[in-house]
Write a protein that holds these residues in place. Sequence first.
Motif, PDB file in Angstrom:
ATOM      1  N   ALA A  14       0.822  -1.206   0.000  1.00 50.20           N
ATOM      2  CA  ALA A  14       0.000   0.000   0.000  1.00 50.20           C
ATOM      3  C   ALA A  14       0.857   1.259   0.000  1.00 50.20           C
ATOM      4  N   VAL A  15       1.888   1.289   0.841  1.00 51.36           N
ATOM      5  CA  VAL A  15       2.741   2.479   0.928  1.00 51.36           C
ATOM      6  C   VAL A  15       3.580   2.646  -0.336  1.00 51.36           C
ATOM      7  N   ALA A  16       4.130   1.546  -0.851  1.00 49.91           N
ATOM      8  CA  ALA A  16       4.959   1.622  -2.051  1.00 49.91           C
ATOM      9  C   ALA A  16       4.150   2.074  -3.260  1.00 49.91           C
ATOM     10  N   GLU A  17       2.913   1.618  -3.355  1.00 47.27           N
ATOM     11  CA  GLU A  17       2.073   1.999  -4.490  1.00 47.27           C
ATOM     12  C   GLU A  17       1.662   3.465  -4.417  1.00 47.27           C
ATOM     13  N   THR A  18       1.239   3.923  -3.248  1.00 43.29           N
ATOM     14  CA  THR A  18       0.746   5.305  -3.119  1.00 43.29           C
ATOM     15  C   THR A  18       1.864   6.316  -2.941  1.00 43.29           C
ATOM     16  N   ARG A  19       3.084   5.815  -2.598  1.00 42.61           N
ATOM     17  CA  ARG A  19       4.236   6.697  -2.319  1.00 42.61           C
ATOM     18  C   ARG A  19       3.932   7.661  -1.177  1.00 42.61           C
ATOM     19  N   SER A  20       3.105   7.214  -0.239  1.00 48.52           N
ATOM     20  CA  SER A  20       2.716   8.099   0.859  1.00 48.52           C
ATOM     21  C   SER A  20       2.141   7.291   2.007  1.00 48.52           C
ATOM     22  N   PHE A  21       2.653   7.508   3.218  1.00 48.97           N
ATOM     23  CA  PHE A  21       2.075   6.859   4.388  1.00 48.97           C
ATOM     24  C   PHE A  21       0.669   7.398   4.653  1.00 48.97           C
ATOM     25  N   ARG A  22       0.488   8.705   4.450  1.00 46.49           N
ATOM     26  CA  ARG A  22      -0.821   9.302   4.723  1.00 46.49           C
ATOM     27  C   ARG A  22      -1.883   8.754   3.794  1.00 46.49           C
ATOM     28  N   ARG A  23      -1.602   8.723   2.479  1.00 46.07           N
ATOM     29  CA  ARG A  23      -2.596   8.228   1.523  1.00 46.07           C
ATOM     30  C   ARG A  23      -2.866   6.743   1.732  1.00 46.07           C
ATOM     31  N   ALA A  24      -1.816   5.982   2.005  1.00 36.64           N
ATOM     32  CA  ALA A  24      -2.004   4.549   2.255  1.00 36.64           C
ATOM     33  C   ALA A  24      -2.851   4.324   3.494  1.00 36.64           C
ATOM     34  N   VAL A  26      -5.198   6.319   4.646  1.00 39.98           N
ATOM     35  CA  VAL A  26      -6.584   6.635   4.283  1.00 39.98           C
ATOM     36  C   VAL A  26      -7.213   5.460   3.549  1.00 39.98           C
ATOM     37  N   LEU A  27      -6.477   4.875   2.617  1.00 45.45           N
ATOM     38  CA  LEU A  27      -7.001   3.759   1.839  1.00 45.45           C
ATOM     39  C   LEU A  27      -7.300   2.543   2.708  1.00 45.45           C
ATOM     40  N   ARG A  28      -6.448   2.301   3.702  1.00 38.82           N
ATOM     41  CA  ARG A  28      -6.623   1.132   4.556  1.00 38.82           C
ATOM     42  C   ARG A  28      -7.480   1.410   5.782  1.00 38.82           C
ATOM     43  N   GLY A  29      -7.801   2.689   6.000  1.00 37.66           N
ATOM     44  CA  GLY A  29      -8.655   3.047   7.125  1.00 37.66           C
ATOM     45  C   GLY A  29      -7.976   2.876   8.473  1.00 37.66           C
ATOM     46  N   VAL A  30      -6.664   3.153   8.539  1.00 36.93           N
ATOM     47  CA  VAL A  30      -5.906   3.015   9.781  1.00 36.93           C
ATOM     48  C   VAL A  30      -5.052   4.263   9.986  1.00 36.93           C
ATOM     49  N   ALA A  31      -4.401   4.353  11.137  1.00 38.45           N
ATOM     50  CA  ALA A  31      -3.508   5.473  11.419  1.00 38.45           C
ATOM     51  C   ALA A  31      -2.196   5.307  10.666  1.00 38.45           C
ATOM     52  N   ALA A  32      -1.623   6.416  10.201  1.00 39.11           N
ATOM     53  CA  ALA A  32      -0.366   6.369   9.468  1.00 39.11           C
ATOM     54  C   ALA A  32       0.752   5.789  10.335  1.00 39.11           C
ATOM     55  N   SER A  33       0.674   6.015  11.649  1.00 35.00           N
ATOM     56  CA  SER A  33       1.715   5.508  12.546  1.00 35.00           C
ATOM     57  C   SER A  33       1.759   3.981  12.550  1.00 35.00           C
ATOM     58  N   SER A  34       0.593   3.343  12.399  1.00 32.48           N
ATOM     59  CA  SER A  34       0.570   1.872  12.381  1.00 32.48           C
ATOM     60  C   SER A  34       1.236   1.333  11.116  1.00 32.48           C
ATOM     61  N   LEU A  35       1.117   2.066  10.003  1.00 30.11           N
ATOM     62  CA  LEU A  35       1.797   1.654   8.773  1.00 30.11           C
ATOM     63  C   LEU A  35       3.306   1.814   8.919  1.00 30.11           C
ATOM     64  N   SER A  36       3.715   2.908   9.541  1.00 31.63           N
ATOM     65  CA  SER A  36       5.144   3.133   9.759  1.00 31.63           C
ATOM     66  C   SER A  36       5.741   2.037  10.628  1.00 31.63           C
ATOM     67  N   ASP A  37       4.992   1.613  11.649  1.00 32.04           N
ATOM     68  CA  ASP A  37       5.459   0.512  12.511  1.00 32.04           C
ATOM     69  C   ASP A  37       5.592  -0.781  11.713  1.00 32.04           C
ATOM     70  N   ALA A 129     -14.077   5.525   0.190  1.00 34.27           N
ATOM     71  CA  ALA A 129     -14.384   6.599  -0.749  1.00 34.27           C
ATOM     72  C   ALA A 129     -13.112   7.389  -1.014  1.00 34.27           C
ATOM     73  N   ASN A 130     -12.740   7.473  -2.279  1.00 29.96           N
ATOM     74  CA  ASN A 130     -11.471   8.107  -2.632  1.00 29.96           C
ATOM     75  C   ASN A 130     -11.564   8.637  -4.055  1.00 29.96           C
ATOM     76  N   ASP A 131     -11.316   9.926  -4.246  1.00 21.85           N
ATOM     77  CA  ASP A 131     -11.437  10.536  -5.565  1.00 21.85           C
ATOM     78  C   ASP A 131     -10.107  10.647  -6.296  1.00 21.85           C
ATOM     79  N   THR A 132      -9.072  10.021  -5.758  1.00 27.99           N
ATOM     80  CA  THR A 132      -7.759  10.011  -6.409  1.00 27.99           C
ATOM     81  C   THR A 132      -7.593   8.723  -7.201  1.00 27.99           C
ATOM     82  N   PHE A 133      -7.105   8.838  -8.434  1.00 25.43           N
ATOM     83  CA  PHE A 133      -6.897   7.654  -9.260  1.00 25.43           C
ATOM     84  C   PHE A 133      -5.676   6.884  -8.754  1.00 25.43           C
ATOM     85  N   ILE A 134      -5.882   5.608  -8.409  1.00 25.73           N
ATOM     86  CA  ILE A 134      -4.791   4.772  -7.911  1.00 25.73           C
ATOM     87  C   ILE A 134      -4.897   3.398  -8.568  1.00 25.73           C
ATOM     88  N   ASP A 135      -3.852   2.613  -8.392  1.00 25.64           N
ATOM     89  CA  ASP A 135      -3.893   1.197  -8.779  1.00 25.64           C
ATOM     90  C   ASP A 135      -4.575   0.465  -7.632  1.00 25.64           C
TER      91      ASP A 135
END
Length: 299
Positions: A14-24, A26-37, A129-135
């Motif tokens: 998720a992070v590698a595809e979006t190039r962003s912890f914040r966007r990833a 949002v997509l996964r519905g979790v806190a960015a800190s949990s992705l960083s961990d 719900a996300n209005d940004t085009f992603i894979d």
Amino acid sequence: MADPDLTDLHIFLAVAETRSFRRAAVLRGVAASSLSDGIRRLEARLGVRLLNRTTRSVTPTEAGERLLERLVPAMGEIASALDAVNDYRDTPTGTVRLNVPSVVAHKILPDMVARFLPLHPGITLDIVANDTFIDVLAAGFDAGIRYDESIERDMIAVPIGPRRQRFVAAAAPSYLAAHPPVKHPHDLVNHACICHRFASGKVSTWEFERQGEIVRIAPEGALIATSTELQLAAARAGLGIKYTFEEYLADDLRRGTLVPILSDWWQSFSGPYLYYPSRTYMPAPLRAFIDFIKSERKP
């Protein structure tokens, strides 16, 4: 080396595809800190750095690119293998993760979800719900909903919701009474427009069409917002003109709290599609949802 956790591998995708912890996040519905961990755990277990992180960007390292290359198809195979047991159940169970535009989440899916879920008590719909085009596949979704101009050619598309939609321009009676009439889209340059900003940061342009003539406007006004609810409230308060999906304005137009303008210039376009990859084995919950959509389609 300890075996990496499957959840952490999904986080990396998720992070590698979006190039962003914040966007990833949002997509996964979790806190960015949990992705960083999760990324730190994965890198510690593998003993290599997978992502280069700065305050401005997140990009895969060479090792991260190699892992990403092999991981995307492998994750698809794992999901298919786990879902294969659904064929031995009387009813499908599992989760369908969908990435959809905001207007679809707010105005098209609610009634469909209310009819679908009672028919399939073993299925969970996880809708972002996300209005940004992603894979959407690389981001961990089973399918997405988009409009046909943004669907990749290697995807299978199934019509969902209304087959024709329109953008509608409207303003409060108080605004129209206090400002010059709007007879042509070019007149909007002298009016306050209520603007929408996408998650990407881009402010939407307004496109009008009449008898083959297309006019594009870069709207300007005192309010730019990502929240449609805030934009509609501003329009009702007489702060400017709003141009958006007809579904958002329909109730206000019926009540008279907003008045249509430029109706002969409203742009019409084809409705949305649910899209998913062309593959031999489809997860049973997704197949059930697609079958439901097709069964509800009017002849």
